[in-house]
Design a protein around this motif. Sequence first.
Motif, PDB file in Angstrom:
ATOM      1  N   ALA A 291      23.008 -23.859 -10.764  1.00  0.00           N
ATOM      2  CA  ALA A 291      22.051 -24.810 -10.198  1.00  0.00           C
ATOM      3  C   ALA A 291      21.747 -25.977 -11.130  1.00  0.00           C
ATOM      4  CB  ALA A 291      20.752 -24.093  -9.850  1.00  0.00           C
ATOM      5  N   VAL A 292      21.510 -27.136 -10.519  1.00  0.00           N
ATOM      6  CA  VAL A 292      21.079 -28.311 -11.281  1.00  0.00           C
ATOM      7  C   VAL A 292      19.719 -28.020 -11.903  1.00  0.00           C
ATOM      8  CG1 VAL A 292      20.410 -30.730 -11.133  1.00  0.00           C
ATOM      9  CG2 VAL A 292      22.361 -29.888  -9.805  1.00  0.00           C
ATOM     10  N   GLY A 293      19.597 -28.227 -13.202  1.00  0.00           N
ATOM     11  CA  GLY A 293      18.361 -27.906 -13.899  1.00  0.00           C
ATOM     12  C   GLY A 293      18.259 -26.444 -14.278  1.00  0.00           C
TER      13      GLY A 293
ATOM     14  N   GLU B  47       0.134 -17.817 -10.379  1.00  0.00           N
ATOM     15  CA  GLU B  47       0.396 -18.308 -11.730  1.00  0.00           C
ATOM     16  C   GLU B  47       1.634 -17.614 -12.257  1.00  0.00           C
ATOM     17  OE1 GLU B  47      -1.569 -18.238 -16.221  1.00  0.00           O
ATOM     18  OE2 GLU B  47      -2.480 -17.099 -14.576  1.00  0.00           O
ATOM     19  N   ALA B  48       2.549 -18.368 -12.837  1.00  0.00           N
ATOM     20  CA  ALA B  48       3.756 -17.807 -13.433  1.00  0.00           C
ATOM     21  C   ALA B  48       3.669 -17.915 -14.949  1.00  0.00           C
ATOM     22  CB  ALA B  48       4.995 -18.539 -12.927  1.00  0.00           C
ATOM     23  N   PHE B  49       4.237 -16.928 -15.639  1.00  0.00           N
ATOM     24  CA  PHE B  49       4.254 -16.968 -17.102  1.00  0.00           C
ATOM     25  C   PHE B  49       5.588 -16.440 -17.608  1.00  0.00           C
ATOM     26  CE2 PHE B  49       2.494 -12.813 -16.006  1.00  0.00           C
ATOM     27  CZ  PHE B  49       3.190 -11.941 -16.831  1.00  0.00           C
ATOM     28  N   ALA B  50       6.008 -16.942 -18.762  1.00  0.00           N
ATOM     29  CA  ALA B  50       7.228 -16.472 -19.397  1.00  0.00           C
ATOM     30  C   ALA B  50       6.930 -15.190 -20.146  1.00  0.00           C
ATOM     31  CB  ALA B  50       7.768 -17.531 -20.356  1.00  0.00           C
ATOM     32  N   SER B  51       7.714 -14.157 -19.901  1.00  0.00           N
ATOM     33  CA  SER B  51       7.549 -12.904 -20.625  1.00  0.00           C
ATOM     34  C   SER B  51       7.690 -13.164 -22.126  1.00  0.00           C
ATOM     35  CB  SER B  51       8.607 -11.898 -20.158  1.00  0.00           C
ATOM     36  OG  SER B  51       8.518 -10.701 -20.878  1.00  0.00           O
TER      37      SER B  51
ATOM     38  N   GLY C 208       7.487 -22.783 -15.694  1.00  0.00           N
ATOM     39  CA  GLY C 208       6.891 -24.113 -15.597  1.00  0.00           C
ATOM     40  C   GLY C 208       7.183 -24.784 -14.275  1.00  0.00           C
ATOM     41  N   ARG C 209       8.400 -24.633 -13.806  1.00  0.00           N
ATOM     42  CA  ARG C 209       8.784 -25.257 -12.539  1.00  0.00           C
ATOM     43  C   ARG C 209       8.035 -24.600 -11.369  1.00  0.00           C
ATOM     44  NH1 ARG C 209      14.754 -27.588 -11.630  1.00  0.00           N
ATOM     45  NH2 ARG C 209      14.640 -28.186  -9.445  1.00  0.00           N
ATOM     46  N   LEU C 210       7.868 -23.278 -11.416  1.00  0.00           N
ATOM     47  CA  LEU C 210       7.140 -22.593 -10.358  1.00  0.00           C
ATOM     48  C   LEU C 210       5.666 -22.976 -10.369  1.00  0.00           C
ATOM     49  CD1 LEU C 210       6.846 -20.636  -8.066  1.00  0.00           C
ATOM     50  CD2 LEU C 210       6.920 -18.741  -9.704  1.00  0.00           C
ATOM     51  N   ASN C 211       5.072 -23.079 -11.536  1.00  0.00           N
ATOM     52  CA  ASN C 211       3.666 -23.487 -11.623  1.00  0.00           C
ATOM     53  C   ASN C 211       3.455 -24.906 -11.104  1.00  0.00           C
ATOM     54  OD1 ASN C 211       2.495 -21.128 -12.645  1.00  0.00           O
ATOM     55  ND2 ASN C 211       3.045 -21.651 -14.754  1.00  0.00           N
TER      56      ASN C 211
ATOM     57  N   GLU D 299      20.200 -17.427 -23.364  1.00  0.00           N
ATOM     58  CA  GLU D 299      19.833 -17.695 -21.975  1.00  0.00           C
ATOM     59  C   GLU D 299      18.334 -17.518 -21.730  1.00  0.00           C
ATOM     60  OE1 GLU D 299      23.462 -16.759 -19.026  1.00  0.00           O
ATOM     61  OE2 GLU D 299      22.595 -14.985 -19.953  1.00  0.00           O
ATOM     62  N   GLN D 300      17.622 -16.950 -22.704  1.00  0.00           N
ATOM     63  CA  GLN D 300      16.172 -16.821 -22.563  1.00  0.00           C
ATOM     64  C   GLN D 300      15.480 -18.172 -22.422  1.00  0.00           C
ATOM     65  OE1 GLN D 300      13.528 -17.586 -24.946  1.00  0.00           O
ATOM     66  NE2 GLN D 300      14.972 -18.807 -26.152  1.00  0.00           N
ATOM     67  N   ILE D 301      16.220 -19.248 -22.632  1.00  0.00           N
ATOM     68  CA  ILE D 301      15.684 -20.597 -22.433  1.00  0.00           C
ATOM     69  C   ILE D 301      15.175 -20.792 -21.011  1.00  0.00           C
ATOM     70  CG2 ILE D 301      17.844 -21.704 -21.702  1.00  0.00           C
ATOM     71  CD1 ILE D 301      17.162 -24.029 -23.601  1.00  0.00           C
ATOM     72  N   MET D 302      15.681 -19.947 -20.076  1.00  0.00           N
ATOM     73  CA  MET D 302      15.285 -20.082 -18.672  1.00  0.00           C
ATOM     74  C   MET D 302      13.861 -19.610 -18.407  1.00  0.00           C
ATOM     75  SD  MET D 302      15.192 -16.644 -17.613  1.00  0.00           S
ATOM     76  CE  MET D 302      15.069 -16.826 -15.851  1.00  0.00           C
ATOM     77  N   LYS D 303      13.300 -18.786 -19.273  1.00  0.00           N
ATOM     78  CA  LYS D 303      11.982 -18.188 -18.992  1.00  0.00           C
ATOM     79  C   LYS D 303      10.894 -19.247 -18.846  1.00  0.00           C
ATOM     80  CE  LYS D 303      11.737 -15.305 -22.479  1.00  0.00           C
ATOM     81  NZ  LYS D 303      11.262 -14.204 -23.360  1.00  0.00           N
ATOM     82  N   ALA D 304      10.729 -20.058 -19.859  1.00  0.00           N
ATOM     83  CA  ALA D 304       9.689 -21.088 -19.821  1.00  0.00           C
ATOM     84  C   ALA D 304       9.992 -22.126 -18.749  1.00  0.00           C
ATOM     85  CB  ALA D 304       9.550 -21.751 -21.187  1.00  0.00           C
TER      86      ALA D 304
END
Length: 371
Positions: free
Chosen positions: A107-109, A357-361, A343-346, A334-339
């Motif tokens: 996916a883009v982004g 509210e979404a948070f990165a583990s 952030g995108r969902l919030n 690949e953990q770069i995807m967490k934040a």
Amino acid sequence: MAVDVRSVVQWMESWAPTSFAEEGDKVGLQIGSMRSPVHRVAVALDVTEAVADEAIERGASLIIAHHPIIFRPLAALRTDRPDGRLIAKLVKHDISVYASHTNLDVAVGGVNDLLAQALGLTATRPLKTSVSETLYKLVTYVPPSHVDAVRDAVFAAGAGRIGKYSHCGFTSGGTGTFLPGEGAQPFLGEPGKLESASEQRFETVVPESRKAAAVKALLAAHPYEEVAYDVFRLELEGAAYGLGRVGTLEAPMTLQAFAESAKAAFGVPALRIAGDPSRTVKKVAVLGGSGRSYVKHAIAAGADVFVTGDLDHHTAHDAIAAGLALVDPGHHIEQIMKAAVAGRLNEHASKAGWEIEAFASTGSTEPFVFL
């Protein structure tokens, strides 16, 4: 606005459609129910027992994971074994698990764009094209007074993009006829009387990932009680998407300097390189996860260096012989995807009025340590 798992899944798949996933990949909702309410969402790379415990402690009812919790078929679900115990814990605490794996890579982004951005790459393109999005022609008939509103709504929903152009559409005039039946509340005319009205035919192109949103927007903006519209699948290919990225650095640097910058960008304590540390690199290929099978694609793309994880001895020798340097910072980058996903969902939740509210583990799921 209250939100359920289905709403979050639909949002996630509008960004990273499951059709983008590699064949055989286990993506989608793996544990739980689409109807379950969601107030907090944990985003994780892997779903481990520690990640589950954090989700329970912080009141999350949904985990969005990059790596599927169920990848290989389960012969049994035994709670006296680690895999069964973990699944049982999630079910007991009503925590759903949704996996967005290679579709989020494509996916883009998504994951690979995030990795390329962290490395400072410009003019990026997919390392390996895996899918071209299906295009559709969306056609509707609108009274002249509302054609601008319908057009704007459909474009805002993601329709009308052709290459580097947006807001692409066509409008032509004509006459529509209709006979409202008993109980109808027509925008024009009256029940039981044949009506002839001036209408505008509006048509545009829409990719598969935005088709549902575009139709929904059309129906919401259209003034008619019953809206006439058509959706035609086109033979034309849409945008090409794929795994990995190839791009260029702003300025050439030595392999050693590039490796040091990659180590800092990904926050890893160490990494492996293959190739002459003093050689110059400019064109870079990157692929999150295990990229051994894509070394040949990096060579074909003319990359000077390939950044990926889980590389082995013989693959490194083959790459060096072909003139390709390697940088292996591990699979866990690949953990770069967490934040990014949280952030995108919030951001979407704020705009949509969702009460979630979404948070990165916060826990690391890196299984290796450096001594």
